[in-house]
Design an enzyme around this catalytic site. Structure first.
Site, short mmCIF file in Angstrom:
data_model
loop_
_atom_site.label_atom_id
_atom_site.label_comp_id
_atom_site.label_asym_id
_atom_site.label_seq_id
_atom_site.Cartn_x
_atom_site.Cartn_y
_atom_site.Cartn_z
N PHE A 144 3.34 -3.82 2.76
CA PHE A 144 3.03 -2.83 1.73
C PHE A 144 3.39 -1.45 2.25
O PHE A 144 3.51 -1.24 3.46
CB PHE A 144 1.54 -2.90 1.38
CG PHE A 144 1.27 -3.14 -0.08
CD1 PHE A 144 1.44 -4.41 -0.62
CD2 PHE A 144 0.84 -2.12 -0.91
CE1 PHE A 144 1.19 -4.63 -1.96
CE2 PHE A 144 0.58 -2.34 -2.25
CZ PHE A 144 0.76 -3.61 -2.78
N GLN A 197 -2.82 10.90 -6.93
CA GLN A 197 -1.65 10.11 -6.54
C GLN A 197 -0.86 9.63 -7.76
O GLN A 197 -1.43 9.09 -8.71
CB GLN A 197 -2.08 8.89 -5.74
CG GLN A 197 -0.92 8.02 -5.29
CD GLN A 197 -1.39 6.90 -4.39
OE1 GLN A 197 -1.74 5.82 -4.86
NE2 GLN A 197 -1.43 7.16 -3.09
N HIS A 223 1.79 6.94 -8.62
CA HIS A 223 2.40 5.71 -8.09
C HIS A 223 3.87 5.73 -8.44
O HIS A 223 4.25 6.07 -9.57
CB HIS A 223 1.72 4.49 -8.70
CG HIS A 223 2.05 3.20 -8.00
ND1 HIS A 223 3.30 2.62 -8.06
CD2 HIS A 223 1.29 2.39 -7.23
CE1 HIS A 223 3.28 1.51 -7.36
NE2 HIS A 223 2.08 1.35 -6.83
N LEU A 268 1.49 -0.33 -14.42
CA LEU A 268 1.86 -0.41 -13.02
C LEU A 268 2.74 -1.61 -12.70
O LEU A 268 2.52 -2.71 -13.18
CB LEU A 268 0.60 -0.49 -12.16
CG LEU A 268 0.79 -0.18 -10.68
CD1 LEU A 268 1.19 1.27 -10.49
CD2 LEU A 268 -0.49 -0.47 -9.93
N GLU A 305 3.39 -2.32 -5.80
CA GLU A 305 4.16 -2.09 -4.58
C GLU A 305 4.55 -3.41 -3.92
O GLU A 305 5.48 -3.48 -3.14
CB GLU A 305 3.28 -1.28 -3.63
CG GLU A 305 4.00 -0.39 -2.68
CD GLU A 305 3.05 0.66 -2.13
OE1 GLU A 305 3.04 0.84 -0.91
OE2 GLU A 305 2.34 1.29 -2.93
N ARG A 344 3.26 6.34 -0.85
CA ARG A 344 3.50 6.55 -2.28
C ARG A 344 3.90 7.97 -2.64
O ARG A 344 4.73 8.19 -3.52
CB ARG A 344 2.24 6.14 -3.07
CG ARG A 344 2.03 4.64 -3.05
CD ARG A 344 0.73 4.25 -3.72
NE ARG A 344 0.62 2.79 -3.78
CZ ARG A 344 -0.45 2.15 -4.26
NH1 ARG A 344 -1.48 2.83 -4.69
NH2 ARG A 344 -0.47 0.83 -4.29
N HIS A 390 -1.90 7.63 -11.14
CA HIS A 390 -2.47 6.35 -10.73
C HIS A 390 -3.86 6.43 -10.12
O HIS A 390 -4.73 5.64 -10.47
CB HIS A 390 -1.50 5.70 -9.72
CG HIS A 390 -1.93 4.36 -9.23
ND1 HIS A 390 -2.21 3.31 -10.09
CD2 HIS A 390 -2.15 3.88 -7.97
CE1 HIS A 390 -2.56 2.24 -9.38
NE2 HIS A 390 -2.54 2.57 -8.10
N ARG A 399 -3.42 8.09 -0.74
CA ARG A 399 -3.95 6.76 -0.42
C ARG A 399 -2.84 5.77 -0.16
O ARG A 399 -1.85 5.73 -0.89
CB ARG A 399 -4.82 6.24 -1.58
CG ARG A 399 -5.32 4.82 -1.34
CD ARG A 399 -6.25 4.35 -2.43
NE ARG A 399 -5.61 4.16 -3.72
CZ ARG A 399 -4.82 3.13 -4.04
NH1 ARG A 399 -4.52 2.20 -3.14
NH2 ARG A 399 -4.31 3.03 -5.26
N SER A 455 -7.39 0.83 -1.75
CA SER A 455 -8.39 1.09 -2.80
C SER A 455 -9.33 -0.10 -2.95
O SER A 455 -10.55 0.06 -3.06
CB SER A 455 -7.71 1.39 -4.13
OG SER A 455 -6.87 0.33 -4.53
#
Length: 597
Positions: free
Chosen positions: A117, A237, A239, A249, A252, A283, A370, A412, A417
């Site tokens: 990730f 943030q 995304h 979304l 990722e 991100r 996001h 983040r 999260s």
């Protein structure tokens, strides 16, 4: 007094953080959960790619590496004591979810499967590491279902489709909350020793967002009105990969499985922005890269999007170029069948909403609002703190996206999260139950519903000169355009003036539905008031921070400035104005340095 309920601990919100908090609180105290949605409809259910933990099920990994990646990803604004705590707790948290029955994907040996990730690295080689434990591309959905079942098993009391309107305080201590029951329109008072806010984020203030319609900043606005500050609200943030125009979304995890970003002239452009990890940079880095490509005329067909390419022939080609291998050293490849198994929901979303099949076609994407790194200030045990000295507010707790611990700092990392809500939801629940066992109930105000009733009646008796829908649409456009991925003093000052004007216009809104049963027009209008409050705090906080850091990117101050701005923002609403102060960042091991991907 009618409709008064008494519980030792009341949790507001039934997403992952709220359910985890309720589960642990219920083991030591009589606990209730109030939720504006049926619990399994909470936004946690949309989280796709995974939950991070240094399990090392494929390759070497360490909590220390996870900690450093999180600190680095936060652009050094995260509190390192809290980050260390979260990353150390991560392994136990994921294994506990597994023991509760969460159906993680498996390795051939039966261990929990993990995928790469963005921003997750082997700190010694600098290469991506497999740290995201996943259940296909619906990990959040599985967490939500698992925790809800555990709460039912533990006899947690649920008040579904109850919207909180007010937080009750007596002598500077928590006394409870007031909520409206959607089905009847009646107000209910919940008398409590401890209250845990787990109300989620506020991405609906932006025009293009991955957030559900319920993400309107309710918990933040309710506490702001009671004199509680908000922390680091300028850091939001975007995304990198939302479905073009819709904002839905695309995880990722697509890039974790080998997907690459391609601009309108056919170039894989992340090689110049993040030469080492390329498409798996953090991100904020990837979102700015995409916006830069679009602004410099390299969007697809001159439009505001680029492509995400996960077609097996492309993945295999770029894997060979990058030298990506399987753990046994063989060349990394993927087939269409494997892609369908790994990313079933993403492929379905694209087929349904875009008419695009990712197995054979590239996906049109653009950054989407996001996640809020800021929120209600807490310590690592979920206790809400109300000043620069981190003084706890007696009986008040917060966890999940509505809270700011701060483990995410200015940006983040993906999959942190879900880890955040599990770890800090657990400890907020434990602390609230511990507090309730030792505390007495505070006396309720003489008319506890007065504040909530005032807010509701203002919307029923306004002049009617203004339309809530129009104000909402204008706010979203203003915030997305001027307080989005790139920011300037001029744009944000104009945005702030417009938000103030919208707040004045909001005073003249009058709802047309006079009924009480499921009056969604009334509740939507009330939510708009919350979003306008939050939008003002975000913009004021961003204007004050004269640097670029993580999700806060200012074109007029393009450099990070540790000398002047390595500090957390605290923002109060006093006498109708936003008042700002600062507090230091906790640094333990890692001194700030330039982020290199």
């Amino acid at each position: 007094m009618a409709n008064v309920h008494q519980f030792e601990v009341v949790v507001v919100g039934a997403g992952g953080a709220g359910l985890m908090a309720a589960l642990y609180a219920s083991r030591g105290a009589k606990t209730a959960v109030i939720s504006k949605l049926y619990p399994t409809r909470s936004h946690t259910g949309t989280a796709q790619g995974g939950i991070s933990a240094a399990l090392g099920n494929y390759e070497e990994d360490k909590p220390e590496w996870h900690t450093y990646d999180t600190v680095k990803g936060s652009d050094y604004l995260g509190d390192q004591d809290a980050i260390e705590f979260m990353c150390e707790e991560a392994i136990e948290a994921v294994i506990e979810l597994e023991h509760m029955g969460l159906p993680f994907d498996r390795t051939p040996e039966g261990r929990i499967a993990q995928r790469p990730f963005g921003g997750h690295t082997n700190n010694e080689t600098g290469k991506p590491v497999r740290r995201a434990a996943h259940a296909a591309d619906r990990t959040g959905h599985m967490i939500l279902q698992t925790l809800y079942q555990q709460c039912l098993k533990n006899k947690v009391n649920f008040f579904d489709e109850f919207q909180i309107l007010d937080f009750l305080v007596t002598d500077g201590k928590t006394a409870g909350v007031v909520a409206v029951e959607l089905a009847t329109g009646e107000l209910h008072t919940f008398h409590a020793k401890a209250v845990i806010f787990a109300t989620g984020g506020h991405g609906r203030i932006f025009e293009v967002t991955s957030n559900c319609y319920a993400y309107t900043g309710d918990g933040l606005a309710v506490l702001l009105r009671q004199g509680i500050p908000l922390e680091d609200m300028e850091f939001f943030q975007f995304h990198p990969t939302g479905i073009f125009k819709l904002g839905i979304l695309i995880t990722e995890g697509v890039r974790g499985e080998g997907g690459v970003l391609i601009n309108g002239v056919g170039d894989r452009f992340m090689t110049k922005y993040a030469p080492s990890v390329k498409d798996l940079a953090s991100r904020d880095v990837v979102s700015r890269a995409i916006y830069t490509e679009i602004r410099e005329g390299r969007g697809v067909n001159g439009k505001n999007y680029i492509h995400l390419d996960v077609r097996p022939e492309s993945v295999n080609k770029y894997a060979a170029i990058d030298g990506r291998t399987n753990l046994d050293g063989s060349a990394y490849t993927i087939t269409g069948t494997q892609l369908l198994a790994k990313l079933p929901d993403i492929i379905d979303f694209c087929r349904v909403y875009l008419g695009v099949d990712p197995v054979t076609q590239m996906m049109p994407i653009q950054p989407t609002a996001h996640y809020s790194m800021g929120g209600i200030p807490t310590n690592k045990f979920g206790e809400v703190v109300i000043d620069s000295n981190n003084t706890p507010f007696p009986g008040l707790y917060a966890a999940g996206e509505c809270a700011c611990v701060s483990v995410h700092g200015a940006n983040r990392l993906g999959t942190n999260s879900l880890l955040d809500l599990v770890v800090f939801g657990k400890h907020a629940g434990l602390k609230a139950a511990e507090f309730a066992q030792q505390a007495d109930y505070q006396k309720l105000p003489s008319n506890p519903e007065a504040g909530a009733l005032f807010q509701v009646e203002a919307l029923r008796t306004g002049s009617g000169q203004e339309n809530a829908f129009e104000i909402n649409a204008e706010m979203k456009t203003i915030m997305f355009d001027d307080v989005g991925v790139y920011r300037t003093e001029k744009g944000m000052k104009e945005a702030l003036e417009k938000v103030w004007a919208l707040q004045e216009r909001f005073k003249h809104v009058k709802v047309t539905d006079t009924g009480k049963i499921f009056n969604t027009e009334l509740l939507s209008a009330w939510e708009l008031g919350n979003m306008l409050e939050v939008a003002e705090v975000i913009t004021e906080s961003a204007l004050n921070r004269q640097e670029s850091r993580g999700g806060h990117s200012r074109e007029d101050y393009p450099q990070r400035d540790d000398k002047n701005w390595l500090k957390h923002t605290l923002a109060w609403k006093k006498d109708g104005k936003v008042v700002i102060d600062y507090k230091p960042v906790t640094i333990t091991k890692y001194q700030p340095k330039a982020r290199v991907y």
